[in-house]
Structure formats: C-alpha cells, structure tokens
Design a protein around this motif. Structure first.
Motif, PDB file in Angstrom:
ATOM      1  N   TYR A   5       0.831  -1.200   0.000  1.00 53.87           N
ATOM      2  CA  TYR A   5       0.000   0.000   0.000  1.00 53.87           C
ATOM      3  C   TYR A   5       0.870   1.257   0.000  1.00 53.87           C
ATOM      4  O   TYR A   5       0.616   2.215  -0.742  1.00 53.87           O
ATOM      5  CB  TYR A   5      -0.906   0.009   1.230  1.00 53.87           C
ATOM      6  CG  TYR A   5      -1.757  -1.232   1.382  1.00 53.87           C
ATOM      7  CD1 TYR A   5      -2.907  -1.415   0.619  1.00 53.87           C
ATOM      8  CD2 TYR A   5      -1.410  -2.224   2.297  1.00 53.87           C
ATOM      9  CE1 TYR A   5      -3.696  -2.543   0.759  1.00 53.87           C
ATOM     10  CE2 TYR A   5      -2.180  -3.368   2.447  1.00 53.87           C
ATOM     11  CZ  TYR A   5      -3.326  -3.517   1.685  1.00 53.87           C
ATOM     12  OH  TYR A   5      -4.090  -4.646   1.826  1.00 53.87           O
ATOM     13  N   TYR A  87     -12.134  -3.576  11.855  1.00 55.53           N
ATOM     14  CA  TYR A  87     -11.968  -3.017  10.513  1.00 55.53           C
ATOM     15  C   TYR A  87     -11.376  -1.612  10.575  1.00 55.53           C
ATOM     16  O   TYR A  87     -10.410  -1.295   9.871  1.00 55.53           O
ATOM     17  CB  TYR A  87     -13.307  -2.984   9.767  1.00 55.53           C
ATOM     18  CG  TYR A  87     -13.167  -2.394   8.382  1.00 55.53           C
ATOM     19  CD1 TYR A  87     -12.798  -3.190   7.301  1.00 55.53           C
ATOM     20  CD2 TYR A  87     -13.367  -1.036   8.165  1.00 55.53           C
ATOM     21  CE1 TYR A  87     -12.632  -2.644   6.034  1.00 55.53           C
ATOM     22  CE2 TYR A  87     -13.200  -0.479   6.900  1.00 55.53           C
ATOM     23  CZ  TYR A  87     -12.837  -1.294   5.844  1.00 55.53           C
ATOM     24  OH  TYR A  87     -12.661  -0.743   4.596  1.00 55.53           O
ATOM     25  N   ASP A  90      -7.629  -1.377  11.971  1.00 57.02           N
ATOM     26  CA  ASP A  90      -6.542  -1.909  11.151  1.00 57.02           C
ATOM     27  C   ASP A  90      -6.178  -0.896  10.067  1.00 57.02           C
ATOM     28  O   ASP A  90      -6.950  -0.691   9.120  1.00 57.02           O
ATOM     29  CB  ASP A  90      -6.986  -3.228  10.513  1.00 57.02           C
ATOM     30  CG  ASP A  90      -5.836  -3.974   9.836  1.00 57.02           C
ATOM     31  OD1 ASP A  90      -4.852  -3.308   9.428  1.00 57.02           O
ATOM     32  OD2 ASP A  90      -5.924  -5.201   9.715  1.00 57.02           O
ATOM     33  N   ARG A  92      -4.398  -0.946   7.526  1.00 62.04           N
ATOM     34  CA  ARG A  92      -4.300  -1.444   6.148  1.00 62.04           C
ATOM     35  C   ARG A  92      -5.623  -1.337   5.394  1.00 62.04           C
ATOM     36  O   ARG A  92      -5.640  -1.276   4.164  1.00 62.04           O
ATOM     37  CB  ARG A  92      -3.803  -2.891   6.166  1.00 62.04           C
ATOM     38  CG  ARG A  92      -2.400  -3.036   6.734  1.00 62.04           C
ATOM     39  CD  ARG A  92      -2.054  -4.484   7.012  1.00 62.04           C
ATOM     40  NE  ARG A  92      -2.979  -5.092   7.967  1.00 62.04           N
ATOM     41  CZ  ARG A  92      -2.873  -6.325   8.427  1.00 62.04           C
ATOM     42  NH1 ARG A  92      -1.877  -7.098   8.021  1.00 62.04           N
ATOM     43  NH2 ARG A  92      -3.753  -6.805   9.287  1.00 62.04           N
ATOM     44  N   ASN A  93      -6.725  -1.321   6.121  1.00 63.60           N
ATOM     45  CA  ASN A  93      -8.024  -1.197   5.471  1.00 63.60           C
ATOM     46  C   ASN A  93      -8.285   0.206   4.943  1.00 63.60           C
ATOM     47  O   ASN A  93      -9.205   0.415   4.148  1.00 63.60           O
ATOM     48  CB  ASN A  93      -9.145  -1.583   6.450  1.00 63.60           C
ATOM     49  CG  ASN A  93      -9.143  -3.061   6.753  1.00 63.60           C
ATOM     50  OD1 ASN A  93      -8.860  -3.872   5.882  1.00 63.60           O
ATOM     51  ND2 ASN A  93      -9.452  -3.410   7.986  1.00 63.60           N
TER      52      ASN A  93
END
Length: 311
Positions: A5, A87, A90, A92-93
């Motif tokens: 990412y 969710y 985190d 990364r979401n």
C-alpha cells in the motif's frame, strides 16, 4: 503487509513520508480494549443508528431480538460490534489516498491556506460565510470575519493544522443537510448565546448537546464561557492542542483510538469520540480539501500504528 500500500502511495506522491508507530499492543487486545468501557454506558465504540446491522452489536443489553431494536449509547448511535472495530482499527483497510489523512501529523503547516479551509466547509452553513451570531441577550451580532479565517487563525495560534480543525468541526456540529446542530445556533433552550463548535464536554448520553453547552457556559479554562463562535473555535483549538496533540495523540487516529505509546493518558481512554468512523471521515474531508486546492502532492507526514499479532 503495509509495504504494498505504501509503495503505491509513494510512487504517486514521492514527497509523502510514512513513519511507523510501534504500539507494542496485540491487535486483538486492542480490539477488546476499544470494545468495552466500564464508565461510558458499557462501550467505547459506536456506530450510527442508521448504519448496517452488520456493524452493530447484537449481544444482550445492546439488542432486543423480540423487537429487533438496538440500545442507544449516545444520541443517534448504538454499540459497534468487534468486526466493525477491528476493521477501522486496522490501518491497512484505510491505507489509500482518500483515507490516509487520519494518520497525518497535526501540527500547523505553512502550505495550508484560508482557501483550503473554506473548501473543507463547502456544503455547510460555514462556507464563505461571516460569523454572525446571537449574544446571550438574543441580540443578532454581525461580524466581518469568516469562519474559514477564524479557523485558520486559531490553528496558526495553537500550532494545529487548520484543515484538521475544520474537518473536526464539520464532523461534530454539521447536520446531514449542512445546517448547524443545536451546539452552535446560539438558540438552544437554556443556553442561548453559547457555542461549542468542537462539542467539548458533550459526553455520551441522551443529551450530549446539553452537556456540551453546559461546559461552554461555565467560566473556566480555554477562554470560557464561549459566548461567541470565535471564542468557541479558539477555545476548542487550545483544548485540542493542550489536551491531545501535545499529549502524544497527535493524529486523528490516535485521538479516536488511543493506542499511541507516546500518549500521556491511559491506553483506550481520553478519546475524543466514540464514533468508529470519526477519524476516517475527518481524514477524507482533509483529502478532499487538498485535492480541490491541488496540494495533495505537497510534503505530508503520516504516523501509522503497527500492532503485534496483526491478522
């Protein structure tokens, strides 16, 4: 697992800087910590009552299966379930250009302009508008200062990103139609002529606006009583600077989820809001302002938390 990412973002925005913040906390322990509070009606994390049922807690005490209704934990909010908390916790979401600004360090930057702040206020009662208001006697007072200028000046004075201040105000006191909530009309019954643009002191419960305006009306720190919009905006900015940013909670994420190893307050406590989407929503508003002004490619620094035992 963060690298794919970040590499994509770095390729597009080479001036962006990403700093890892090792929390030293097990991810699942963090989710549990943000799931329950013994003091705030049993919860630290809430979602809008209009949100999908997939995000809401159906455990006993928070959901009545016979009536299919959820227990309110704040005005317009119900308890979030662990899936929803995990969710939004985190990183990364939400590691894309639209959402990453919840991790941006919040000190004042000379690259921010009044025009950018005004862009953030688009679609609200504050956009390109002067701060006229009602005093405590009900008299209508006119002003030559716009909301955008006041927010910018407050950010500069207290070394806070004005875009963050504008996003937070928008998140706190703008209704779904763009109008003002009762916290900032100056007409709220029993608290006429008082304003609380950051909802400071609007603790969870059935009457958060009343709680916030009671705080605004009480003489004390941060320039209170806040009997003008300008006093409220400056006072709220000072509150954020001294109460959060200088105490190690220097990103929107860390103000929502206090897992920073640098925070002076106890982990999972001293959090600005219970809405699990709050930091992400403010980050998105900041992104839209930078996009509109053509400053996305400028230098920005992001402090991104890393947990142990991440899924």
């Amino acid at each position: 697992s963060y690298k794919p990412y970040l590499r994509e973002l770095n390729k597009k925005y080479p001036k962006w800087v990403f700093k890892p913040v090792e929390t030293g906390i097990d991810f699942y322990d963090a989710v549990d910590g943000e799931n329950y509070s013994p003091t705030v009606r049993g919860t630290r994390s809430a979602v809008s009552s209009t949100a999908s049922s997939l995000l809401k807690d159906k455990n006993s005490g928070y959901y009545d299966a016979s009536t299919k209704t959820y227990t309110s934990v704040d005005a317009g909010f119900v308890r979030a379930n662990k899936v929803a908390i995990a969710y939004f916790m985190d990183p990364r979401n939400l590691m894309n250009e639209e959402n990453i600004f919840q991790f941006e360090l919040l000190s004042f930057s000379s690259s921010v302009t009044v025009s950018m702040v005004n862009t953030l206020l688009s679609g609200t009662f504050m956009y390109s508008t002067k701060m006229n208001y009602y005093d405590t006697n009900g008299k209508y007072i006119t002003s030559n200062m716009t909301y955008a200028t006041c927010i910018y000046n407050a950010g500069k004075k207290y070394n806070i990103d004005p875009c963050f201040l504008a996003s937070k105000i928008r998140n706190e006191v703008v209704s779904s139609g763009g109008g003002p909530s009762g916290s900032v009309t100056g007409k709220y019954s029993g608290y006429e002529g008082y304003y609380n643009f950051f909802n400071v002191g609007a603790t969870a419960g059935t009457s958060p606006i009343t709680n916030g305006l009671k705080y605004a009306k009480t003489s004390g720190s941060y320039g209170r009583p806040w009997n003008t919009p300008e006093k409220s905006i400056y006072g709220g900015a000072e509150f954020l600077a001294s109460g959060y940013i200088s105490r190690g909670q220097d990103t929107g994420y860390f103000q929502r989820f206090n897992v920073s190893p640098y925070a002076q307050s106890k982990v999972y406590e001293h959090q600005y809001m219970s809405n699990i989407n709050g930091a992400a929503a403010m980050g998105y508003s900041t992104y839209k302002a930078y996009l509109s002004e053509g400053t996305l490619s400028n230098a920005h620094t992001f402090a991104i938390p890393v947990f142990d035992n991440m899924p």
